[in-house]
Write an enzyme that holds these catalytic residues in place. Sequence first.
Site, PDB file in Angstrom:
ATOM      1  N   LYS A  49       0.101   4.207   0.395  1.00  0.00           N
ATOM      2  CA  LYS A  49      -0.463   5.278   1.245  1.00  0.00           C
ATOM      3  C   LYS A  49      -0.479   6.589   0.454  1.00  0.00           C
ATOM      4  O   LYS A  49      -0.665   6.551  -0.771  1.00  0.00           O
ATOM      5  CB  LYS A  49       0.319   5.368   2.565  1.00  0.00           C
ATOM      6  N   GLU A  53      -4.939   3.434   9.682  1.00  0.00           N
ATOM      7  CA  GLU A  53      -4.829   4.894   9.572  1.00  0.00           C
ATOM      8  C   GLU A  53      -6.180   5.527   9.270  1.00  0.00           C
ATOM      9  O   GLU A  53      -6.460   6.648   9.701  1.00  0.00           O
ATOM     10  CB  GLU A  53      -3.787   5.251   8.496  1.00  0.00           C
ATOM     11  N   HIS A  57      -8.223   0.103   6.983  1.00  0.00           N
ATOM     12  CA  HIS A  57      -6.819   0.288   7.370  1.00  0.00           C
ATOM     13  C   HIS A  57      -6.751   1.113   8.658  1.00  0.00           C
ATOM     14  O   HIS A  57      -7.543   2.040   8.861  1.00  0.00           O
ATOM     15  CB  HIS A  57      -6.034   0.987   6.253  1.00  0.00           C
ATOM     16  N   GLY A  94       3.920   1.436  10.664  1.00  0.00           N
ATOM     17  CA  GLY A  94       4.503   2.728  10.328  1.00  0.00           C
ATOM     18  C   GLY A  94       5.786   3.034  11.072  1.00  0.00           C
ATOM     19  O   GLY A  94       6.297   2.215  11.854  1.00  0.00           O
ATOM     20  N   SER A 107       5.299  -3.174   9.927  1.00  0.00           N
ATOM     21  CA  SER A 107       6.769  -3.178  10.005  1.00  0.00           C
ATOM     22  C   SER A 107       7.385  -4.483   9.495  1.00  0.00           C
ATOM     23  O   SER A 107       8.368  -4.967  10.050  1.00  0.00           O
ATOM     24  CB  SER A 107       7.243  -2.882  11.439  1.00  0.00           C
ATOM     25  N   GLU A 161      -3.355  -6.464  11.306  1.00  0.00           N
ATOM     26  CA  GLU A 161      -2.335  -5.432  11.444  1.00  0.00           C
ATOM     27  C   GLU A 161      -2.508  -4.731  12.779  1.00  0.00           C
ATOM     28  O   GLU A 161      -3.308  -3.789  12.895  1.00  0.00           O
ATOM     29  CB  GLU A 161      -2.481  -4.393  10.323  1.00  0.00           C
ATOM     30  N   ASN A 166       0.883  -1.167   0.000  1.00  0.00           N
ATOM     31  CA  ASN A 166       0.000   0.000   0.000  1.00  0.00           C
ATOM     32  C   ASN A 166       0.919   1.216   0.000  1.00  0.00           C
ATOM     33  O   ASN A 166       1.724   1.379   0.923  1.00  0.00           O
ATOM     34  CB  ASN A 166      -0.834  -0.088   1.292  1.00  0.00           C
TER      35      ASN A 166
HETATM   36  P1  PGA Z   1       4.454  -0.576   7.397  1.00  0.00           P
HETATM   37  O1  PGA Z   1       2.917  -0.347   7.040  1.00  0.00           O
HETATM   38  O2  PGA Z   1       4.887  -1.853   6.703  1.00  0.00           O
HETATM   39  O3  PGA Z   1       5.155   0.641   6.837  1.00  0.00           O
HETATM   40  O4  PGA Z   1       4.552  -0.675   8.888  1.00  0.00           O
HETATM   41  C1  PGA Z   1       2.036  -1.435   7.095  1.00  0.00           C
HETATM   42  C2  PGA Z   1       0.644  -0.990   6.799  1.00  0.00           C
HETATM   43  O5  PGA Z   1       0.282   0.160   7.050  1.00  0.00           O
HETATM   44  O6  PGA Z   1      -0.156  -1.807   6.297  1.00  0.00           O
END
Ligand code: PGA
Length: 264
Positions: free
Chosen positions: A12, A100, A98, A176, A216, A170, A10
């Site tokens: 983002k 976020e 998601h 993030g 991560s 997640e 993704n």
């Molecule tokens: P990240 O993001 O791998 O940068 O931690 C994962 C996600 O938001 O799905």
Amino acid sequence: MTRPFLFGTNFKMNQTPAESADFYARLAAQVEPQPDVQLFVIPPFTSLSAVTELARQDDRGIWIGAQNMHWAAEGAYTGEISATMLRALGVDLVVLGHAERRRDFHESDPDLNRKVLAALESGLRVLLAVGESAEERQFGVSAETVLRQLKIDLHGVRAEQLPMVQIAYEPVWSIGAGGTPASPQDVEPMAALIRGAMSELFGAAGAAVPILYGGSVDPGNAASFTALEDIDGLFVGRAAWTVEGFLATYRAGLAGKLASRPMG
Ligand code: PGA
């Protein structure tokens, strides 16, 4: 039936249309379609047209996804985008829920349920993201949180629609730049919980829904997650934002899965 291995990223709120098209073209040139492996890329809305156009010219079987959508087919919803619009572009998949979007844009589970049903009705695949916050984990309600999300978000989905559904576990605290990667020991019981809940809610069709881990993930830890019985793939942010990083993380994850569960 063997569950497929899924891997995707993704972007983002990153990349111009030209950058996403370049990423997709270079990725597509380097991966051969493989049975039991499904790749996907999820660019921002403004890049979707450029990427789906490339896929139309040379379809490598990589799913192209959107990061969100509205539940209505059309109407007075300024700033929103519908499943119909995504389908018209040739988009395959939509991520819903998601962390976020739940956290920063206050997406509620009942609203996500409307989105899930609308996406499936329109023929979009759904990647439903679930996961507990650091606070919910600290209070010991990770399981309750994820079960609640699954039950509400998937309410009213019919068993025959489940081949179009995948779930990403997640944990919010792992996602993030500020996140700490979960350990496989954290992920294993949660993935088993999700598998069990899907089986209870929907029977065999529910148990067959792929479960991905995200948060991560990088080439160094990818295999530790995919070695888990109930983890069928990875949903990756930062580590897969370059084609090299995407391929390295994908290959590490697939190797972990193949070592634990030979496919095909
Ligand atoms: P990240 O993001 O791998 O940068 O931690 C994962 C996600 O938001 O799905």
